[in-house]
Design a protein around this motif. Structure first.
Motif, PDB file in Angstrom:
ATOM      1  N   VAL A  36       0.837  -1.202   0.000  1.00 37.99           N
ATOM      2  CA  VAL A  36       0.000   0.000   0.000  1.00 37.99           C
ATOM      3  C   VAL A  36       0.869   1.248   0.000  1.00 37.99           C
ATOM      4  O   VAL A  36       0.618   2.197  -0.746  1.00 37.99           O
ATOM      5  CB  VAL A  36      -0.980  -0.007   1.195  1.00 37.99           C
ATOM      6  N   LEU A  37       1.915   1.265   0.828  1.00 35.95           N
ATOM      7  CA  LEU A  37       2.811   2.422   0.841  1.00 35.95           C
ATOM      8  C   LEU A  37       3.613   2.528  -0.449  1.00 35.95           C
ATOM      9  O   LEU A  37       3.981   3.626  -0.864  1.00 35.95           O
ATOM     10  CB  LEU A  37       3.740   2.356   2.050  1.00 35.95           C
ATOM     11  N   THR A  38       3.862   1.409  -1.089  1.00 33.96           N
ATOM     12  CA  THR A  38       4.577   1.419  -2.364  1.00 33.96           C
ATOM     13  C   THR A  38       3.734   2.102  -3.441  1.00 33.96           C
ATOM     14  O   THR A  38       4.243   2.926  -4.199  1.00 33.96           O
ATOM     15  CB  THR A  38       4.920  -0.019  -2.800  1.00 33.96           C
ATOM     16  N   ILE A  39       2.462   1.764  -3.505  1.00 34.72           N
ATOM     17  CA  ILE A  39       1.627   2.340  -4.567  1.00 34.72           C
ATOM     18  C   ILE A  39       1.179   3.753  -4.248  1.00 34.72           C
ATOM     19  O   ILE A  39       0.773   4.483  -5.140  1.00 34.72           O
ATOM     20  CB  ILE A  39       0.388   1.463  -4.875  1.00 34.72           C
ATOM     21  N   TYR A  40       1.247   4.158  -2.984  1.00 36.49           N
ATOM     22  CA  TYR A  40       0.739   5.466  -2.593  1.00 36.49           C
ATOM     23  C   TYR A  40       1.380   6.587  -3.417  1.00 36.49           C
ATOM     24  O   TYR A  40       0.699   7.508  -3.842  1.00 36.49           O
ATOM     25  CB  TYR A  40       0.976   5.707  -1.105  1.00 36.49           C
ATOM     26  N   ASN A  41       2.661   6.499  -3.658  1.00 38.55           N
ATOM     27  CA  ASN A  41       3.351   7.540  -4.426  1.00 38.55           C
ATOM     28  C   ASN A  41       3.284   7.322  -5.931  1.00 38.55           C
ATOM     29  O   ASN A  41       3.718   8.180  -6.683  1.00 38.55           O
ATOM     30  CB  ASN A  41       4.802   7.656  -3.974  1.00 38.55           C
ATOM     31  N   LEU A  42       2.782   6.190  -6.365  1.00 41.72           N
ATOM     32  CA  LEU A  42       2.736   5.902  -7.794  1.00 41.72           C
ATOM     33  C   LEU A  42       1.382   6.214  -8.432  1.00 41.72           C
ATOM     34  O   LEU A  42       1.297   6.378  -9.636  1.00 41.72           O
ATOM     35  CB  LEU A  42       3.074   4.433  -8.040  1.00 41.72           C
ATOM     36  N   VAL A  43       0.346   6.251  -7.634  1.00 42.75           N
ATOM     37  CA  VAL A  43      -0.992   6.493  -8.158  1.00 42.75           C
ATOM     38  C   VAL A  43      -1.247   7.996  -8.163  1.00 42.75           C
ATOM     39  O   VAL A  43      -0.874   8.708  -7.234  1.00 42.75           O
ATOM     40  CB  VAL A  43      -2.046   5.764  -7.294  1.00 42.75           C
ATOM     41  N   ASN A  47      -6.894  10.463  -8.400  1.00 39.95           N
ATOM     42  CA  ASN A  47      -7.597   9.303  -8.931  1.00 39.95           C
ATOM     43  C   ASN A  47      -7.841   8.282  -7.817  1.00 39.95           C
ATOM     44  O   ASN A  47      -7.102   7.318  -7.657  1.00 39.95           O
ATOM     45  CB  ASN A  47      -6.800   8.680 -10.074  1.00 39.95           C
ATOM     46  N   LEU A  48      -8.898   8.507  -7.061  1.00 42.52           N
ATOM     47  CA  LEU A  48      -9.240   7.636  -5.951  1.00 42.52           C
ATOM     48  C   LEU A  48      -9.601   6.234  -6.433  1.00 42.52           C
ATOM     49  O   LEU A  48      -9.294   5.243  -5.763  1.00 42.52           O
ATOM     50  CB  LEU A  48     -10.392   8.241  -5.144  1.00 42.52           C
ATOM     51  N   ASN A  49     -10.235   6.127  -7.593  1.00 43.55           N
ATOM     52  CA  ASN A  49     -10.617   4.810  -8.118  1.00 43.55           C
ATOM     53  C   ASN A  49      -9.403   3.926  -8.357  1.00 43.55           C
ATOM     54  O   ASN A  49      -9.429   2.735  -8.039  1.00 43.55           O
ATOM     55  CB  ASN A  49     -11.427   4.966  -9.408  1.00 43.55           C
ATOM     56  N   HIS A  50      -8.340   4.484  -8.922  1.00 38.11           N
ATOM     57  CA  HIS A  50      -7.117   3.698  -9.127  1.00 38.11           C
ATOM     58  C   HIS A  50      -6.509   3.278  -7.804  1.00 38.11           C
ATOM     59  O   HIS A  50      -6.042   2.145  -7.655  1.00 38.11           O
ATOM     60  CB  HIS A  50      -6.094   4.476  -9.952  1.00 38.11           C
ATOM     61  N   PHE A  51      -6.491   4.193  -6.849  1.00 35.98           N
ATOM     62  CA  PHE A  51      -5.911   3.856  -5.543  1.00 35.98           C
ATOM     63  C   PHE A  51      -6.686   2.720  -4.887  1.00 35.98           C
ATOM     64  O   PHE A  51      -6.100   1.777  -4.363  1.00 35.98           O
ATOM     65  CB  PHE A  51      -5.869   5.081  -4.621  1.00 35.98           C
ATOM     66  N   ILE A  52      -8.007   2.780  -4.924  1.00 33.99           N
ATOM     67  CA  ILE A  52      -8.832   1.715  -4.340  1.00 33.99           C
ATOM     68  C   ILE A  52      -8.610   0.403  -5.083  1.00 33.99           C
ATOM     69  O   ILE A  52      -8.466  -0.658  -4.468  1.00 33.99           O
ATOM     70  CB  ILE A  52     -10.317   2.119  -4.326  1.00 33.99           C
ATOM     71  N   LEU A  53      -8.564   0.458  -6.413  1.00 38.95           N
ATOM     72  CA  LEU A  53      -8.335  -0.752  -7.209  1.00 38.95           C
ATOM     73  C   LEU A  53      -6.987  -1.378  -6.868  1.00 38.95           C
ATOM     74  O   LEU A  53      -6.901  -2.582  -6.607  1.00 38.95           O
ATOM     75  CB  LEU A  53      -8.400  -0.432  -8.702  1.00 38.95           C
ATOM     76  N   TYR A  54      -5.922  -0.575  -6.843  1.00 43.24           N
ATOM     77  CA  TYR A  54      -4.592  -1.105  -6.559  1.00 43.24           C
ATOM     78  C   TYR A  54      -4.465  -1.583  -5.112  1.00 43.24           C
ATOM     79  O   TYR A  54      -3.766  -2.554  -4.828  1.00 43.24           O
ATOM     80  CB  TYR A  54      -3.515  -0.078  -6.878  1.00 43.24           C
ATOM     81  N   GLY A  94       4.638  -9.168   1.814  1.00 46.96           N
ATOM     82  CA  GLY A  94       4.343  -7.797   1.420  1.00 46.96           C
ATOM     83  C   GLY A  94       5.260  -7.306   0.316  1.00 46.96           C
ATOM     84  O   GLY A  94       4.820  -6.640  -0.625  1.00 46.96           O
ATOM     85  N   PHE A  95       6.552  -7.651   0.407  1.00 50.42           N
ATOM     86  CA  PHE A  95       7.487  -7.267  -0.658  1.00 50.42           C
ATOM     87  C   PHE A  95       7.163  -7.975  -1.966  1.00 50.42           C
ATOM     88  O   PHE A  95       7.229  -7.367  -3.035  1.00 50.42           O
ATOM     89  CB  PHE A  95       8.938  -7.545  -0.247  1.00 50.42           C
ATOM     90  N   PHE A  96       6.818  -9.249  -1.903  1.00 51.76           N
ATOM     91  CA  PHE A  96       6.419  -9.973  -3.113  1.00 51.76           C
ATOM     92  C   PHE A  96       5.177  -9.322  -3.732  1.00 51.76           C
ATOM     93  O   PHE A  96       5.101  -9.144  -4.947  1.00 51.76           O
ATOM     94  CB  PHE A  96       6.129 -11.439  -2.806  1.00 51.76           C
TER      95      PHE A  96
END
Length: 111
Positions: A36-43, A47-54, A94-96
């Motif tokens: 979750v912290l990994t994708i936080y800076n990438l989304v 775009n809340l929909n992408h964040f929820i999806l990821y 989590g890393f995987f």
């Protein structure tokens, strides 16, 4: 949180039926936080929909790795019977999950 979790699991393990009891969820929280912290800076921030999806995908991936326990998660789960092992197998899951999710995000961006 990692150090406190390991300490707590080691010192309160006599309160539960087994070392990695279902009542202990801090290891799951730490493991799931990694993707979750990994994708936080990438989304995109708007775009809340992408964040929820990821986030949903990261949860599914994490659960798959946590249940399936591929190498080296299975080695840690079997050989490290202490608080460190309880938390560390979820950290690796989590890393995987983060790695697979990053590949998914990058492949979608380049398609």
């Amino acid at each position: 949180i990692f150090v406190l979790s390991v300490y707590s699991i080691d010192n309160f393990n006599n309160l539960f039926s087994n070392l990695d009891a279902k009542e202990i969820v801090i290891d799951e929280f730490i493991g799931q936080s990694i993707p979750v912290l990994t994708i936080y800076n990438l989304v995109e921030k708007d775009n809340l929909n992408h964040f929820i999806l990821y986030t949903f995908i990261s949860f599914i991936l994490f659960r798959v790795f946590d249940i399936w326990k591929p190498y080296p998660i299975n080695k840690i789960d079997k050989n490290m019977k202490n608080g460190f092992g309880v938390v560390m197998d979820d950290i690796i899951a989590g890393f995987f999950s983060a790695l697979i999710l990053l590949l998914v995000i990058l492949s979608i961006d380049y398609v």
